[in-house]
Design an enzyme around this catalytic site. Sequence first.
Site, PDB file in Angstrom:
ATOM      1  N   ASP A 271       0.843  -1.202   0.000  1.00 40.21           N
ATOM      2  CA  ASP A 271       0.000   0.000   0.000  1.00 40.21           C
ATOM      3  C   ASP A 271       0.873   1.246   0.000  1.00 40.21           C
ATOM      4  O   ASP A 271       2.037   1.198   0.405  1.00 40.21           O
ATOM      5  CB  ASP A 271      -0.871   0.031   1.269  1.00 40.21           C
ATOM      6  CG  ASP A 271      -1.841  -1.133   1.317  1.00 40.21           C
ATOM      7  OD1 ASP A 271      -2.151  -1.683   0.254  1.00 40.21           O
ATOM      8  OD2 ASP A 271      -2.271  -1.476   2.437  1.00 40.21           O
TER       9      ASP A 271
HETATM   10  N1  URA Z   1      -1.323  -5.991   3.654  1.00 38.46           N
HETATM   11  C1  URA Z   1      -1.751  -4.713   3.779  1.00 38.46           C
HETATM   12  O1  URA Z   1      -2.756  -4.443   4.410  1.00 38.46           O
HETATM   13  N2  URA Z   1      -1.026  -3.765   3.169  1.00 38.46           N
HETATM   14  C2  URA Z   1       0.101  -3.998   2.473  1.00 38.46           C
HETATM   15  O2  URA Z   1       0.725  -3.067   1.959  1.00 38.46           O
HETATM   16  C3  URA Z   1       0.530  -5.334   2.365  1.00 38.46           C
HETATM   17  C4  URA Z   1      -0.201  -6.310   2.970  1.00 38.46           C
END
Ligand code: URA
Length: 259
Positions: free
Chosen positions: A106
């Site tokens: 993310d």
């Molecule tokens: N899970 C999440 O919630 N965010 C990420 O960036 C990777 C795995």
Amino acid sequence: MPLIRLDRFISERGELTRSRIKELAAKGQIRVNGAVVRKSDTKIDPDSDIVEVQGSRIAAQRYKYVLLNKPAGYVSSTEENDGPTVMELLPPEQRTKNMFPAGRLDKDSLGALLLTDDGELAHRMLSPRNHIPKIYIVKLADSFQSKYVDLFAEGITLSDGYQCLPAKVKNVESSEKLAFIELCEGKYHQVKRMFAAVENHVEVLMRVSVGGLILPEKLAQGQSMELLHKDVENLFTPPDFDAFCREFSGVFSAFLIKI
Ligand code: URA
């Protein structure tokens, strides 16, 4: 590394066809370790031999593999739709035309992200069938609860009804709000949604390993390093989760505590 044919080595790394390579070799325009080689079926060692075609050196590696320690604020994409992309963090010599992030973090997540132009490897790595585990360290809003271990092992049900695969989770001994989690799948916001399902909240999330590829301590945030194909193959031999947590909890928790 096993020996391969010179024409195969050259054709896999550029635009030249095998017949064109044969022609160039016959004209004396191909050199291996400085010596003219006139037969394009000559066997070479792709890792150690230096191949030149018409005076230009052919790169030993067919594909590029770069490990980035992603900082927050960058999108895991090649296109700039929602802010700067991780591609901008790579120095020009590490970038290639077809490079893309193999997997997603993310925008606000940190840590290990592999970038490559090797589509086949990315597919192998991301395919749910291969179950490549990824380990994250998270900073939680509320204290870790020991019941999470069984709940995550049974498979958490997310708010949209998705039933997660069994996952491993472990509290970092030195801090009640830090935990490691290992997943073998990668649904949208999965780690955050799994902790939300047990009424906690992920404040910071950092990926610390992708299969056997462990984020090196010396790789600062925003920095990237080129990997060799053999390092990338380590992806497919993941560490044992408990041993990993024991070995790396000091290094990674120190980092998260500072944030
Ligand atoms: N899970 C999440 O919630 N965010 C990420 O960036 C990777 C795995």
